[in-house]
Write an enzyme that holds these catalytic residues in place. Structure first.
Site, PDB file in Angstrom:
ATOM      1  N   GLY A   7       0.834  -1.212   0.000  1.00 35.52           N
ATOM      2  CA  GLY A   7       0.000   0.000   0.000  1.00 35.52           C
ATOM      3  C   GLY A   7       0.860   1.249   0.000  1.00 35.52           C
ATOM      4  O   GLY A   7       0.456   2.304   0.495  1.00 35.52           O
ATOM      5  N   GLY A  10      -0.468   4.502  -1.359  1.00 38.54           N
ATOM      6  CA  GLY A  10      -1.713   4.975  -0.762  1.00 38.54           C
ATOM      7  C   GLY A  10      -1.462   6.165   0.146  1.00 38.54           C
ATOM      8  O   GLY A  10      -0.365   6.740   0.185  1.00 38.54           O
ATOM      9  N   GLY A  13       1.120   5.463   3.005  1.00 31.88           N
ATOM     10  CA  GLY A  13       2.359   5.059   2.336  1.00 31.88           C
ATOM     11  C   GLY A  13       3.113   6.239   1.751  1.00 31.88           C
ATOM     12  O   GLY A  13       4.347   6.315   1.858  1.00 31.88           O
ATOM     13  N   TYR A 132     -16.322  -2.952   7.999  1.00 32.22           N
ATOM     14  CA  TYR A 132     -14.925  -2.539   7.859  1.00 32.22           C
ATOM     15  C   TYR A 132     -14.204  -2.666   9.204  1.00 32.22           C
ATOM     16  O   TYR A 132     -13.126  -3.248   9.294  1.00 32.22           O
ATOM     17  CB  TYR A 132     -14.875  -1.090   7.367  1.00 32.22           C
ATOM     18  CG  TYR A 132     -13.511  -0.467   7.448  1.00 32.22           C
ATOM     19  CD1 TYR A 132     -12.509  -0.886   6.593  1.00 32.22           C
ATOM     20  CD2 TYR A 132     -13.228   0.533   8.380  1.00 32.22           C
ATOM     21  CE1 TYR A 132     -11.240  -0.319   6.663  1.00 32.22           C
ATOM     22  CE2 TYR A 132     -11.978   1.101   8.457  1.00 32.22           C
ATOM     23  CZ  TYR A 132     -10.986   0.669   7.603  1.00 32.22           C
ATOM     24  OH  TYR A 132      -9.735   1.223   7.679  1.00 32.22           O
ATOM     25  N   LYS A 136     -11.034  -5.167  10.061  1.00 33.69           N
ATOM     26  CA  LYS A 136      -9.694  -4.695  10.464  1.00 33.69           C
ATOM     27  C   LYS A 136      -9.326  -5.260  11.834  1.00 33.69           C
ATOM     28  O   LYS A 136      -8.163  -5.595  12.087  1.00 33.69           O
ATOM     29  CB  LYS A 136      -9.650  -3.160  10.483  1.00 33.69           C
ATOM     30  CG  LYS A 136      -9.823  -2.514   9.121  1.00 33.69           C
ATOM     31  CD  LYS A 136      -8.669  -2.771   8.179  1.00 33.69           C
ATOM     32  CE  LYS A 136      -7.480  -1.881   8.466  1.00 33.69           C
ATOM     33  NZ  LYS A 136      -6.344  -2.160   7.571  1.00 33.69           N
ATOM     34  N   TRP A 198     -22.580  16.587   6.811  1.00 34.66           N
ATOM     35  CA  TRP A 198     -23.348  15.414   7.238  1.00 34.66           C
ATOM     36  C   TRP A 198     -23.544  15.363   8.743  1.00 34.66           C
ATOM     37  O   TRP A 198     -22.653  15.732   9.517  1.00 34.66           O
ATOM     38  CB  TRP A 198     -22.620  14.147   6.814  1.00 34.66           C
ATOM     39  CG  TRP A 198     -22.411  14.018   5.346  1.00 34.66           C
ATOM     40  CD1 TRP A 198     -22.907  14.829   4.343  1.00 34.66           C
ATOM     41  CD2 TRP A 198     -21.628  13.023   4.685  1.00 34.66           C
ATOM     42  NE1 TRP A 198     -22.490  14.383   3.127  1.00 34.66           N
ATOM     43  CE2 TRP A 198     -21.700  13.280   3.301  1.00 34.66           C
ATOM     44  CE3 TRP A 198     -20.876  11.925   5.129  1.00 34.66           C
ATOM     45  CZ2 TRP A 198     -21.057  12.484   2.364  1.00 34.66           C
ATOM     46  CZ3 TRP A 198     -20.229  11.131   4.203  1.00 34.66           C
ATOM     47  CH2 TRP A 198     -20.322  11.413   2.831  1.00 34.66           C
TER      48      TRP A 198
HETATM   49  P1  GDP Z   1     -15.581   7.930  11.108  1.00 39.86           P
HETATM   50  O1  GDP Z   1     -14.648   8.383  12.195  1.00 39.86           O
HETATM   51  O2  GDP Z   1     -15.356   6.512  10.702  1.00 39.86           O
HETATM   52  O3  GDP Z   1     -17.024   8.218  11.447  1.00 39.86           O
HETATM   53  O4  GDP Z   1     -15.157   8.757   9.828  1.00 39.86           O
HETATM   54  P2  GDP Z   1     -15.656   9.941   8.883  1.00 39.86           P
HETATM   55  O5  GDP Z   1     -14.490  10.816   8.708  1.00 39.86           O
HETATM   56  O6  GDP Z   1     -16.273   9.371   7.636  1.00 39.86           O
HETATM   57  O7  GDP Z   1     -16.833  10.744   9.647  1.00 39.86           O
HETATM   58  C1  GDP Z   1     -16.606  11.475  10.818  1.00 39.86           C
HETATM   59  C2  GDP Z   1     -17.822  12.307  11.163  1.00 39.86           C
HETATM   60  O8  GDP Z   1     -17.907  13.435  10.286  1.00 39.86           O
HETATM   61  C3  GDP Z   1     -19.182  11.610  11.084  1.00 39.86           C
HETATM   62  O9  GDP Z   1     -19.970  12.022  12.196  1.00 39.86           O
HETATM   63  C4  GDP Z   1     -19.786  12.179   9.798  1.00 39.86           C
HETATM   64  O10 GDP Z   1     -21.212  12.171   9.810  1.00 39.86           O
HETATM   65  C5  GDP Z   1     -19.247  13.608   9.829  1.00 39.86           C
HETATM   66  N1  GDP Z   1     -19.230  14.294   8.529  1.00 39.86           N
HETATM   67  C6  GDP Z   1     -19.715  15.541   8.266  1.00 39.86           C
HETATM   68  N2  GDP Z   1     -19.565  15.867   6.968  1.00 39.86           N
HETATM   69  C7  GDP Z   1     -18.938  14.816   6.388  1.00 39.86           C
HETATM   70  C8  GDP Z   1     -18.469  14.555   5.060  1.00 39.86           C
HETATM   71  O11 GDP Z   1     -18.600  15.352   4.145  1.00 39.86           O
HETATM   72  N3  GDP Z   1     -17.839  13.357   4.851  1.00 39.86           N
HETATM   73  C9  GDP Z   1     -17.664  12.435   5.858  1.00 39.86           C
HETATM   74  N4  GDP Z   1     -17.027  11.270   5.597  1.00 39.86           N
HETATM   75  N5  GDP Z   1     -18.100  12.651   7.117  1.00 39.86           N
HETATM   76  C10 GDP Z   1     -18.722  13.818   7.377  1.00 39.86           C
END
Ligand code: GDP
Length: 309
Positions: A7, A10, A13, A132, A136, A198
């Protein structure tokens, strides 16, 4: 040392390989273009071609919260199949030292904060990324099993929520920091005055810049020799709301933020206990969140052609 890195092209990496070279190691940096780690014959060939004594195994299928929700079978198949084959062939080839990286989402969703390494397997992970997270965690168990049965010095580390250059910036599959950088940047470019982010903004995460993760892995290579993994993170919690404010400031977006509550929040709070990292590795991350987001944003703007969008 002669070190084989899977990786290697990535996200982690990219940061790790130059540091290993600077530290004087001879590095064989492999990507999926070199060997398909889902094909046992190719994994056998890899170990015949290289017979490494030390491996840093970064290759994995990774993604943000929505990717996990939408593609659970891809995550569980790829990580379980790849590791099962890879570790057995590594063992047969006489690999003495191996560092495996997994993730903080493998901890139970109700783990008390700060999360100590001992809490692993004490509860089920958040359901949005469960397939996931458990794949892991199972990969870590595989590493531990070889350690117990064959006496090899194989260990695992758990980086916190890593971010930085070469991350996946795609709209649907990225983690939160690259996802926000991309969305704020394009909204600013287009002159939009409203963007959606989100969830509720209340979840708390413990972010670590990718160069710090790489330094932590180098420290683990030198000093980590136990079955119990070591958390590598900042140990500081930041709410998604605070994070959104920081990214907005760095990118310079002045419009309105709308919280899309139909998207999952995930784990409520993930702040890691980093005392073993400090005591055993003598390691402390250097890059604070705002500085790291600035470096990441600069990289994004200057490497749009190399960016996974
Ligand atoms: P997690 O630590 O596995 O939950 O990784 P993430 O980075 O995907 O998400 C972290 C938090 O950020 C979660 O509560 C998501 O709902 C929030 N979040 C807000 N906006 C975004 C976005 O645009 N992308 C992602 N991936 N998460 C978001």
């Amino acid at each position: 040392m002669e070190i084989l890195v899977t990786g290697a092209t990535g996200f982690i990496g990219h940061a790790l390989v130059p540091k290993l070279k600077t530290a004087g190691h001879k590095v064989t940096a492999l990507s999926s273009m070199d060997y398909d780690l889902l094909e046992q014959s190719e994994v056998r060939k890899l170990f015949r071609d290289h017979s490494p004594s030390t491996v840093i195994h970064l290759a994995a299928k990774v993604g943000g919260i929505m990717a996990n929700k939408n593609y659970p079978a891809d995550f569980i198949y790829t990580n379980l199949a790849m590791n099962t084959c890879f570790l057995e062939e590594a063992r047969k080839a006489g690999t003495k030292r191996l560092i495996y990286t997994f993730c903080g989402c493998s901890f139970g969703k109700d783990s008390p904060n700060p999360i100590k390494e001992e809490y692993l397997f004490k509860g089920l992970p958040d359901e949005n990324a469960m397939f996931y997270s458990l794949s892991k965690a199972a990969n870590h168990l595989q590493v531990a099993a070889y350690r117990r049965q064959y006496g090899v010095d194989w260990v695992s580390v758990i980086p916190g929520n890593a971010y930085g250059p070469h991350d996946n910036f795609s709209d649907k599959n990225s983690h939160v920091i690259p996802g926000l950088i991309r969305r704020f940047h394009f909204a600013k470019e287009k002159g939009d005055n409203r963007i959606e982010v989100w969830g509720t903004g209340s979840p708390v995460r413990d972010f670590i810049y990718v160069d710090d993760v790489a330094d932590g892995i180098v420290a683990a290579l030198e000093k980590h020799h136990e079955e119990l993994p070591i958390n590598i993170s900042s140990g500081k919690g930041v709410s998604i709301k605070e994070l959104v404010d920081t990214v907005r400031k760095v990118v310079g977006f002045e419009g309105e933020i709308a919280w899309d509550r139909t998207k999952p929040d995930g784990h409520a709070s993930k702040i890691f206990d980093v005392s073993r990292m400090r005591d055993m590795l003598g390691f402390e991350p250097k890059v604070d969140l705002e500085a790291g987001i600035r470096k990441t944003y600069d990289w994004f703007v200057n490497h749009r052609d190399q960016t996974r969008l």
